[in-house]
Design a protein around this motif. Structure first.
Motif, short mmCIF file in Angstrom:
data_model
loop_
_atom_site.label_atom_id
_atom_site.label_comp_id
_atom_site.label_asym_id
_atom_site.label_seq_id
_atom_site.Cartn_x
_atom_site.Cartn_y
_atom_site.Cartn_z
N LEU A 326 10.57 9.38 103.89
CA LEU A 326 9.20 8.61 103.08
C LEU A 326 8.05 8.79 103.34
N THR A 327 6.91 8.66 102.62
CA THR A 327 5.38 9.15 103.16
C THR A 327 5.63 8.29 102.45
N SER A 328 3.07 7.57 102.49
CA SER A 328 2.59 6.90 101.59
C SER A 328 1.13 7.91 101.88
N ASN A 329 0.18 6.79 101.06
CA ASN A 329 -1.54 7.70 100.50
C ASN A 329 -2.14 6.73 101.30
N GLU A 330 -3.31 6.98 101.11
CA GLU A 330 -4.28 6.42 101.61
C GLU A 330 -4.93 4.53 100.58
N ARG A 331 -4.34 4.71 99.24
CA ARG A 331 -4.00 3.97 98.48
C ARG A 331 -3.41 2.83 98.55
N GLY A 332 -2.23 3.16 99.47
CA GLY A 332 -1.66 1.93 99.60
C GLY A 332 0.03 2.42 98.96
N ASN A 333 -0.10 3.36 98.51
CA ASN A 333 1.33 4.57 97.36
C ASN A 333 2.30 4.68 98.48
N ILE A 334 3.43 4.29 98.00
CA ILE A 334 4.53 5.25 98.41
C ILE A 334 5.04 5.35 97.95
N PHE A 335 5.65 7.35 98.91
CA PHE A 335 6.10 8.00 97.99
C PHE A 335 7.98 8.25 98.55
N CYS A 336 8.95 8.26 97.38
CA CYS A 336 10.04 8.11 97.69
C CYS A 336 10.89 9.48 98.14
N SER A 337 12.34 10.09 98.57
CA SER A 337 12.21 11.08 98.29
C SER A 337 14.53 10.69 98.26
N PHE A 338 15.19 10.97 96.94
CA PHE A 338 16.53 11.38 97.00
C PHE A 338 17.44 12.45 96.60
N SER A 339 17.50 12.62 97.46
CA SER A 339 18.17 14.12 97.39
C SER A 339 19.31 13.81 97.25
N LYS A 340 20.15 13.47 96.95
CA LYS A 340 21.30 13.18 95.68
C LYS A 340 21.28 13.77 94.52
N ASN A 341 20.05 12.66 93.90
CA ASN A 341 20.03 12.58 92.53
C ASN A 341 18.37 13.29 91.90
N ASN A 342 17.77 14.21 93.30
CA ASN A 342 17.21 15.03 92.76
C ASN A 342 15.72 14.39 92.46
N THR A 343 15.52 13.26 93.15
CA THR A 343 14.55 12.46 92.74
C THR A 343 13.30 11.93 93.79
N ILE A 344 11.77 12.17 92.37
CA ILE A 344 10.41 11.38 93.73
C ILE A 344 10.51 10.24 93.29
N LEU A 345 10.14 8.59 94.19
CA LEU A 345 10.30 7.91 93.37
C LEU A 345 8.94 7.59 94.03
N SER A 346 7.84 7.08 92.95
CA SER A 346 6.49 6.14 93.85
C SER A 346 6.20 4.90 92.97
N ILE A 347 5.72 3.72 94.45
CA ILE A 347 5.56 2.65 94.19
C ILE A 347 4.44 2.33 94.38
N ASP A 348 3.45 1.06 94.13
CA ASP A 348 2.16 1.09 94.91
C ASP A 348 2.78 0.34 95.64
N SER A 349 1.30 -1.19 96.28
CA SER A 349 0.99 -1.46 97.43
C SER A 349 2.26 -2.94 97.36
N ARG A 350 2.28 -4.09 95.85
CA ARG A 350 3.10 -5.24 95.25
C ARG A 350 4.30 -4.52 95.19
N GLY A 351 5.11 -3.34 95.10
CA GLY A 351 6.20 -2.34 94.85
C GLY A 351 7.15 -2.92 93.72
N ILE A 352 5.68 -2.13 92.84
CA ILE A 352 5.98 -2.01 91.82
C ILE A 352 6.37 -0.38 90.90
N LEU A 353 7.04 -0.52 90.53
CA LEU A 353 6.81 1.04 89.70
C LEU A 353 5.93 1.88 89.52
N ARG A 354 5.91 2.88 90.18
CA ARG A 354 4.45 4.15 89.22
C ARG A 354 5.29 5.10 88.66
N PHE A 355 6.11 5.91 89.33
CA PHE A 355 6.71 6.83 88.36
C PHE A 355 8.05 7.56 89.40
#
Length: 437
Positions: A326-355
């Motif tokens: 995990l990591t997060s930025n000053e805008r309250g967005n969270i970024f996650c990495s998943f090594s098994k499926n080679n994916t980066i995922l981001s959600i906003d402060s409400r938990g809604i998927l960004r990309f």
């Protein structure tokens, strides 16, 4: 006229960006306020529950004492009535000498055992010392209001002549605005750790680095010059580490399903938070809380005092059954990495998927960290590189690879003030520090 129109368009664009940033800011502020208020509610509830428990304890203690006193009084009364009956019978049927002797015996019993009850009655009442202060606090809390505070942003009147040019906005140095050069490779084995495997690390403002060494289940503390200062044994395997402030950091103990909050100076745990689920990644979210990644239950927001403040119920994060970095930025967005499926995922402060982000140049992503402009970069374990990804996930760039000394990287951390990137490199045997120019 074309130049003046261009200036006007740029001004309109700046206003639009300002409003967009303001929207993102109030979303972050909303989350922060909700978190702070939830923390206050938790503390108040905990305090009031403790008061209620204390009422029960005091009641039980006083009830037992009063019941004991009542039982003693019953026994005393029973004895007194018995002596009274005996005295009446003796007076009626016995001689005066016998009666006199019995009266003396009763007096001796009274003096010896002091069974005569106190003639001054007493009572016990339950009361809360300080209840008026609590009522006053509640009356003051009723006056607290949440209101928008309008701030006037100074805007210069546009009176540019055709010869005048606009000045671009200067941002903090990020991976795309400079060149990263190798500062030093720290060979962990040469520092006295046999066959080391470091998997994650965090940088502090003074340049100090603390890393998780997995094989020997310990924490390694390095000075800003790269010298190993301390090697501290921990209770169980840890997967993630994050600096909370200059005196505290937190690690996830996956084997015990807990988060340990450490005092950096003493290098000892001062608080244990039970997650009750296999936890892996961790990142600072704000000055008062941090986020923990759970393999099956998504993300959990936890306060510095250990209270669980929020769970991000994002369906893409549930039941993944793999480690999450995990990591997060000053805008309250969270970024996650998943090594098994080679994916980066981001959600906003409400938990809604960004990309979600995937690319051929990024395989088995591991550690993530943020730059000074809300973007991220991530380590590719199989592709031997570091990839920069824009905040919206639409742009990416390979900034470091095997030519720059990157080999099987895992955990990474970037400090915007020092402009250095620390990489757990060479499959955990080395720690590489890159500086930006």
């Amino acid at each position: 006229m074309e130049k003046r129109l261009a200036v006007k368009c740029e001004s309109a664009k700046d206003l639009f960006n300002n409003k967009s940033e303001n929207l993102n800011d109030i979303l972050r502020q909303k989350t922060k306020l909700e978190t702070e208020l939830s923390s206050c509610v938790s503390r108040i509830n905990s305090y009031m529950n403790e008061l209620i428990e204390n009422v029960k304890k005091v009641f039980e203690k006083e009830m037992q004492r009063l019941q004991t006193d009542l039982e003693q009084l019953r026994m005393q009364s029973k004895g007194l009535y018995k002596q009274q009956d005996n005295l009446e019978n003796i007076v009626q049927f016995c001689s005066d000498d016998v009666t006199f002797l019995y009266i003396n015996e009763i007096e001796h019993v009274f003096l010896k055992e002091e069974k005569i009850p106190n003639s001054v009655p007493t009572r016990t009442d339950l009361a809360i010392n300080g209840i008026e202060e609590i009522k006053t606090l509640l009356r003051n809390v009723e006056k607290v209001k949440i209101e928008p505070v309008m701030q006037q942003i100074p805007v210069n009147t546009i009176t540019l002549s055709p010869a005048q040019q606009t000045v671009p906005y200067e941002t903090k140095k990020s991976m795309t605005s400079g060149i990263l050069t190798l500062n030093k490779h720290i060979d962990i084995a040469k520092n006295g750790v046999k066959e080391p495997v470091i998997i994650d690390c965090c940088i502090f403002k003074n340049g100090q680095v603390i890393a998780i060494e997995q094989k020997h289940t310990c924490l390694l503390e390095f000075t800003s010059s790269g010298i190993l200062r301390r090697n501290v044994k921990i209770l169980s395997q840890a997967l993630g580490i994050a600096a909370i402030d200059e005196s505290l950091f937190a690690i996830t103990e996956s084997e015990r399903d807990t988060v340990q909050i450490y005092d950096k100076q003493r290098m000892s745990s001062i608080r244990e938070v039970s997650i009750r689920e296999h936890c892996s990644g961790i990142t600072k979210y704000s000055d008062s809380n941090f986020v923990v990644g759970c393999n099956a239950g998504g993300l959990v927001l936890i306060g510095k005092n250990g209270e669980k403040e929020k769970v991000f119920h994002t369906k893409e994060l549930m039941h993944l059954n793999q480690n999450i970095c995990l990591t997060s930025n000053e805008r309250g967005n969270i970024f996650c990495s998943f090594s098994k499926n080679n994916t980066i995922l981001s959600i906003d402060s409400r938990g809604i998927l960004r990309f979600t982000f995937q690319c051929e140049k990024l395989k088995s992503p591991r550690g993530l960290t943020c730059d000074g402009n809300s973007n991220i970069y991530v380590s590719g374990y199989e592709t031997n590189n570091i990839i920069w990804i824009s905040n919206d996930g639409k742009k990416s760039k390979e900034v470091l690879n095997s030519k720059n000394g990157i080999q099987c990287p895992t955990g990474i951390d970037y400090d915007t003030n020092l402009a250095i990137l620390t990489v757990c490199n060479h499959n955990g045997s080395k720690m590489s520090i890159y500086s930006m120019k």
